[in-house]
Design a protein around this motif. Structure first.
Motif, PDB file in Angstrom:
ATOM      1  N   ALA A 129      14.775  46.537  43.555  1.00  0.00           N
ATOM      2  CA  ALA A 129      15.928  47.376  43.233  1.00  0.00           C
ATOM      3  C   ALA A 129      16.670  47.590  44.644  1.00  0.00           C
ATOM      4  N   LEU A 130      16.082  47.801  45.624  1.00  0.00           N
ATOM      5  CA  LEU A 130      16.506  48.156  47.014  1.00  0.00           C
ATOM      6  C   LEU A 130      17.509  46.757  47.579  1.00  0.00           C
ATOM      7  N   VAL A 131      16.814  45.349  47.162  1.00  0.00           N
ATOM      8  CA  VAL A 131      17.572  44.218  47.696  1.00  0.00           C
ATOM      9  C   VAL A 131      18.732  44.020  46.772  1.00  0.00           C
ATOM     10  N   ALA A 132      18.601  44.459  45.467  1.00  0.00           N
ATOM     11  CA  ALA A 132      19.823  44.349  44.523  1.00  0.00           C
ATOM     12  C   ALA A 132      20.934  45.370  44.726  1.00  0.00           C
ATOM     13  N   ALA A 133      20.611  46.584  45.319  1.00  0.00           N
ATOM     14  CA  ALA A 133      21.476  47.646  45.311  1.00  0.00           C
ATOM     15  C   ALA A 133      22.728  47.321  46.029  1.00  0.00           C
ATOM     16  N   PRO A 134      22.944  46.793  47.030  1.00  0.00           N
ATOM     17  CA  PRO A 134      24.001  46.545  48.019  1.00  0.00           C
ATOM     18  C   PRO A 134      25.080  45.584  47.131  1.00  0.00           C
ATOM     19  N   PHE A 135      24.377  44.836  46.081  1.00  0.00           N
ATOM     20  CA  PHE A 135      25.352  43.974  45.405  1.00  0.00           C
ATOM     21  C   PHE A 135      26.023  44.678  44.072  1.00  0.00           C
ATOM     22  N   VAL A 136      25.621  45.668  43.922  1.00  0.00           N
ATOM     23  CA  VAL A 136      26.065  46.561  42.683  1.00  0.00           C
ATOM     24  C   VAL A 136      26.640  47.949  43.001  1.00  0.00           C
ATOM     25  N   LEU A 137      26.372  48.347  44.267  1.00  0.00           N
ATOM     26  CA  LEU A 137      27.095  49.688  44.552  1.00  0.00           C
ATOM     27  C   LEU A 137      28.227  49.385  45.427  1.00  0.00           C
ATOM     28  N   PRO A 138      29.145  50.370  45.384  1.00  0.00           N
ATOM     29  CA  PRO A 138      30.490  50.284  46.140  1.00  0.00           C
ATOM     30  C   PRO A 138      30.075  50.380  47.758  1.00  0.00           C
ATOM     31  N   THR A 139      31.067  50.023  48.578  1.00  0.00           N
ATOM     32  CA  THR A 139      30.740  49.802  49.917  1.00  0.00           C
ATOM     33  C   THR A 139      30.344  50.973  50.677  1.00  0.00           C
ATOM     34  N   TYR A 176      28.746  53.503  49.503  1.00  0.00           N
ATOM     35  CA  TYR A 176      27.467  53.920  49.224  1.00  0.00           C
ATOM     36  C   TYR A 176      26.411  53.003  50.032  1.00  0.00           C
ATOM     37  N   VAL A 177      26.850  51.980  49.874  1.00  0.00           N
ATOM     38  CA  VAL A 177      25.802  50.806  50.698  1.00  0.00           C
ATOM     39  C   VAL A 177      25.784  51.526  52.360  1.00  0.00           C
TER      40      VAL A 177
END
Length: 358
Positions: A32-42, A44-45
């Motif tokens: 989930a942590l690896v996938a998070a920056p690909f789905v979250l707005p900039t 929140y990243v």
């Protein structure tokens, strides 16, 4: 049959993840942590990267305060030393990995210089000593203009690794996550070693630790060095997060935030700082979102964030002195033993401080 698990081999007691369920859960968390920056707005990243940095810094303070019982109100000084060292070394052309290691090493040396005289005192006196060190460090950084830029600040170069810039939100997110994972893995192994047990022994009873052959003074100084080293690495990452560092950015407010993270997360556990950093790190954005919904007289008040911090601290002191990690352990224990868990098992016992036990 109760859900309580028992060790059946020596290797099981030394394993970081002892059960299949733990491996699956932590594997899912990593995915989930690896996938998070690909789905979250900039936005929140970037916020998540900042929380990772605070997790790393609070892990350093936990090593000193939570595991050896040495109170520090000047942890921000070690972050500033790491930040300025890292910025200067990057400017001179040192590669990013070596610069991060050097930032931690210089901060660790500062921890050694502070720890040697500081081990002569404890409790409130130690807190005052570390606070004085932080104030002196802030003044030195403000006046040493040839190195730090003084109060005008110092620009921080973008992190570059193998010719690739890591300054964008997504690459920087993975850099902070990798550093946090490495620091957490190293501290987990340290606390399971003889050195980590010596830390806990000194915290619980210096007299008993001395009787068992533990060199108390050396253990305390080592805790200062480890704590300062981890904080220096966190300060180097924080320099990239802000991109422009000033002495005022590493003041008393940052030290108090770290203390809150450690206390609210739960003393004496490496999970505690992670929980505490997430809560304290998410409070400023939540407060900003809530301000338009509050009455104008309240939302426009100066110091609203400090009031919320104080309210959260009072809440945990009165209702959950063991912190978020303590509550998590109770919930997990209740789920493990359900439905055989007795109602009386939920009764909260008084958590005694060290001075009360003495």
């Amino acid at each position: 049959m109760s859900g309580t698990r028992y060790q059946t081999s020596y290797a099981e007691g030394r394993a970081l993840l002892r059960t299949r369920e733990q491996r699956l859960l932590y594997g899912a968390l990593a995915a989930a942590l690896v996938a998070a920056p690909f789905v979250l707005p900039t936005f929140y990243v970037g916020e998540a990267a900042f929380i990772f940095i605070m997790c790393t810094a609070s892990l350093g303070l936990m090593t000193l305060t939570g595991f050896t019982g040495q109170v520090s109100l000047g942890q921000a000084a070690f972050l500033s030393i790491g930040a300025y060292t890292h910025a200067q070394l990057l400017t001179l052309g040192l590669p990013l990995p070596l610069s991060l290691l050097a930032a931690g090493a210089v901060a660790g040396l500062a921890g050694l210089l502070v720890g040697l005289p500081a081990i002569r005192v404890s409790g409130l006196h130690l807190a005052v000593v570390t606070l004085a060190f932080a104030i002196v460090t802030e003044h030195v950084m403000g006046r040493w203009k040839s190195v730090t830029g003084g109060h005008g600040g110092l620009a921080v170069p973008d992190p570059v690794l193998f010719g690739l810039s890591l300054g964008a939100p997504r690459p920087f997110y993975f850099l902070c996550l990798a550093v946090l994972g490495l620091v957490l893995w190293m501290l987990l192994n340290l606390m399971r070693s003889a050195t980590g047990r010596a830390f806990v022994g000194v915290r619980d009873s210096e007299a008993a630790a001395q009787g068992l052959g533990i060199h108390v003074a050396r253990t305390k100084v080592l805790a200062f060095v480890v704590s300062a080293t981890v904080s220096g690495v966190a300060g180097a990452l924080l320099a990239h997060q802000t991109q422009f560092i000033t002495p005022e950015g590493f003041g008393l407010a940052l030290s108090l935030q770290l203390v809150l993270m450690v206390f609210i997360g739960g003393m004496g556990s490496l999970r505690g700082p992670i929980f505490g950093a997430q809560l304290i790190g998410m409070l400023p954005p939540l407060i900003s979102l809530m301000k338009p919904l509050l009455p104008a007289r309240i939302g426009s008040q100066f110091g609203l964030e400090l009031f919320v911090y104080g309210a959260v601290l009072v809440f945990f002191v009165l209702l959950e002195p063991r912190g978020i990690n303590g509550r998590w352990l109770r919930i997990r224990g209740a789920l493990d033993e359900f439905p055989l868990r007795q109602r009386l098992g939920f009764k909260r016992q008084k958590a005694y401080m060290r001075s009360e036990r003495a």
